[in-house]
Design an enzyme around this catalytic site. Structure first.
Site, PDB file in Angstrom:
ATOM      1  N   ASP A 142      31.413 -37.669  21.357  1.00  0.00           N
ATOM      2  CA  ASP A 142      31.235 -37.055  22.678  1.00  0.00           C
ATOM      3  C   ASP A 142      29.737 -36.937  22.988  1.00  0.00           C
ATOM      4  OD1 ASP A 142      32.062 -35.717  24.999  1.00  0.00           O
ATOM      5  OD2 ASP A 142      32.002 -33.744  24.033  1.00  0.00           O
ATOM      6  N   GLY A 190      33.861 -31.557  31.424  1.00  0.00           N
ATOM      7  CA  GLY A 190      33.775 -30.205  31.965  1.00  0.00           C
ATOM      8  C   GLY A 190      35.066 -29.786  32.629  1.00  0.00           C
ATOM      9  N   ALA A 191      36.206 -30.130  31.987  1.00  0.00           N
ATOM     10  CA  ALA A 191      37.492 -29.983  32.667  1.00  0.00           C
ATOM     11  C   ALA A 191      38.370 -28.884  32.075  1.00  0.00           C
ATOM     12  CB  ALA A 191      38.226 -31.319  32.656  1.00  0.00           C
ATOM     13  N   SER A 192      37.774 -27.928  31.376  1.00  0.00           N
ATOM     14  CA  SER A 192      38.579 -26.805  30.888  1.00  0.00           C
ATOM     15  C   SER A 192      39.045 -25.936  32.058  1.00  0.00           C
ATOM     16  CB  SER A 192      37.771 -25.935  29.914  1.00  0.00           C
ATOM     17  OG  SER A 192      37.871 -26.446  28.599  1.00  0.00           O
TER      18      SER A 192
HETATM   19  P1  13P Z   1      34.550 -27.948  28.985  1.00  0.00           P
HETATM   20  O1  13P Z   1      33.293 -27.201  28.706  1.00  0.00           O
HETATM   21  O2  13P Z   1      35.018 -27.734  30.371  1.00  0.00           O
HETATM   22  O3  13P Z   1      35.613 -27.686  27.972  1.00  0.00           O
HETATM   23  O4  13P Z   1      34.199 -29.522  28.878  1.00  0.00           O
HETATM   24  C1  13P Z   1      34.114 -30.156  27.634  1.00  0.00           C
HETATM   25  C2  13P Z   1      33.501 -31.512  27.720  1.00  0.00           C
HETATM   26  O5  13P Z   1      33.304 -32.088  28.757  1.00  0.00           O
HETATM   27  C3  13P Z   1      33.155 -32.157  26.443  1.00  0.00           C
HETATM   28  O6  13P Z   1      32.493 -33.353  26.640  1.00  0.00           O
HETATM   29  O1  G3H Z   2      30.222 -31.197  26.382  1.00  0.00           O
HETATM   30  C1  G3H Z   2      29.918 -30.720  25.312  1.00  0.00           C
HETATM   31  C2  G3H Z   2      30.954 -30.175  24.410  1.00  0.00           C
HETATM   32  O2  G3H Z   2      31.483 -28.970  24.930  1.00  0.00           O
HETATM   33  C3  G3H Z   2      30.408 -30.025  23.022  1.00  0.00           C
HETATM   34  O3  G3H Z   2      29.488 -29.014  22.946  1.00  0.00           O
HETATM   35  O4  G3H Z   2      27.393 -29.829  21.844  1.00  0.00           O
HETATM   36  O5  G3H Z   2      28.121 -27.430  21.660  1.00  0.00           O
HETATM   37  O6  G3H Z   2      29.357 -29.234  20.442  1.00  0.00           O
HETATM   38  P1  G3H Z   2      28.531 -28.870  21.659  1.00  0.00           P
HETATM   39 ZN    ZN Z   3      31.248 -33.406  28.345  1.00  0.00          ZN
END
Ligand code: 13P
Ligand code: G3H
Ligand code: ZN
Length: 309
Positions: free
Chosen positions: A82, A212-214
């Site tokens: 990610d 960012g889809a939570s």
């Molecule tokens: P949230 O912060 O909305 O869960 O998004 C997570 C994300 O986009 C990880 O790449």
């Molecule tokens: O988009 C980012 C994810 O929420 C991961 O976050 O870098 O704190 O592991 P992190």
């Molecule tokens: Zn992300």
């Protein structure tokens, strides 16, 4: 079984559902997600950020994921980097067995983003690994910007078409109003479905990714706060919008914040209900359970990926 995202994305585009990509940082989170996928009979993407890799260490992560894929032979499980920040991190993950990587060049200008993405695509494809790229900028709560400035942050559909053509990326993360973390909107939640539709018309065969889809699930925020937390004014993307996105050409939906909230809420509750507890299994067991239920809810009720293996 360990897979790339290729087939699950093809199915998602054909049948109009999305696959959840859940951030993993430790054993309990991994187990919760794959247990949920098995119960929902859903394909799933486990994803690790570079800070997650630093925290858990890549060998531990890969061994735990190997255990998960062996435990659930009939569930398609992809392991994805990610927000890969540079070529070297992507290469390290590819060389260690990741089946998918994201190169996040969204901080660079268009040409530099293309150049970097193409470099990763060339290496990844030579090893049978798929690549997610990003075009456009996700908003932040602090981005109290005027309309024209916020318009400039959304993904430009014209650019999306050129970007995919020139980079050969396998999927594209777009900006239509979502943002990372627990504070996504000050007022009403609003996503630019019109931009999503335009992008889909330009690149109909490219799977679209929503970061960012939570949901920032209100019950979980309430539970955190009830048991001593202090997370006021948290707000995410409502389930109905994510459901609409899943049916409108979004193939991958990223979720991290909701898992963090579930874990924290359950641990806080366990501590408050029994202040004498000091056996980690006593509070990590309900935490794992609540993450599992959260993931299952998304797969079954929101993303529509249940029974799609
Ligand atoms: P949230 O912060 O909305 O869960 O998004 C997570 C994300 O986009 C990880 O790449
Ligand atoms: O988009 C980012 C994810 O929420 C991961 O976050 O870098 O704190 O592991 P992190
Ligand atoms: Zn992300």
């Amino acid at each position: 079984m360990l897979v790339t995202t290729k087939e699950m994305f093809e199915k998602s585009m054909k049948e109009g559902f999305a696959i959840g990509a859940f951030n993993v940082n430790n054993m309990e989170i991994i187990q919760a997600i794959v247990d949920a996928a098995a119960e929902a009979k859903s394909p799933v993407i486990l994803q690790a950020s570079s800070s997650a890799i630093k925290y858990a260490r890549i060998n531990y992560l890969m061994k735990m994921i190997e255990a998960a894929t062996q435990e659930y032979e009939n569930i398609p499980i992809a392991i994805h980097l990610d927000h890969g920040p540079d070529f070297e991190t992507c290469k390290m993950c590819i060389d260690n067995g990741f089946t998918s990587v994201m190169i996040d060049g969204s901080k660079y200008d268009f040409e530099k983003n293309i150049e970097l993405t193409k470099q990763v695509v060339d290496y990844a494809h030579s090893k049978g690994v798929v690549v997610e790229a990003e075009l456009g900028k996700l908003a932040g709560i602090e981005d109290d910007v005027n309309v024209s400035a916020s318009d400039a942050m959304y993904t430009d559909p014209n650019q999306a078409e050129e970007f995919v053509k020139r980079t050969g990326c396998d999927s594209l993360a777009i900006a239509i109003g979502t943002s990372h973390g627990a504070y996504k909107f000050k007022g009403e939640a609003k996503l630019r479905f019109d931009i999503l539709q335009e992008i889909k018309q330009r690149i109909p065969n490219t799977p679209i990714v929503l970061h960012g889809a939570s949901t920032v699930i209100p019950e979980l925020v309430k539970m955190c706060n009830e048991y001593g937390g202090n997370i006021p004014g948290a707000k995410g993307v409502p389930d109905e919008m994510l459901n609409q996105a899943s049916k409108s050409g979004v193939s991958k939906i990223n979720v991290d914040t909701d898992l963090r909230l579930a874990m924290t809420a359950a641990i806080r509750k366990a501590f408050v209900e029994d202040p004498s507890v000091f056996d980690p299994r006593k509070y990590l067991t309900p935490a794992r359970e609540l993450i599992k239920e959260t993931v299952k809810h998304k797969m079954i009720d929101v993303f529509g990926s249940s029974n799609k293996i």
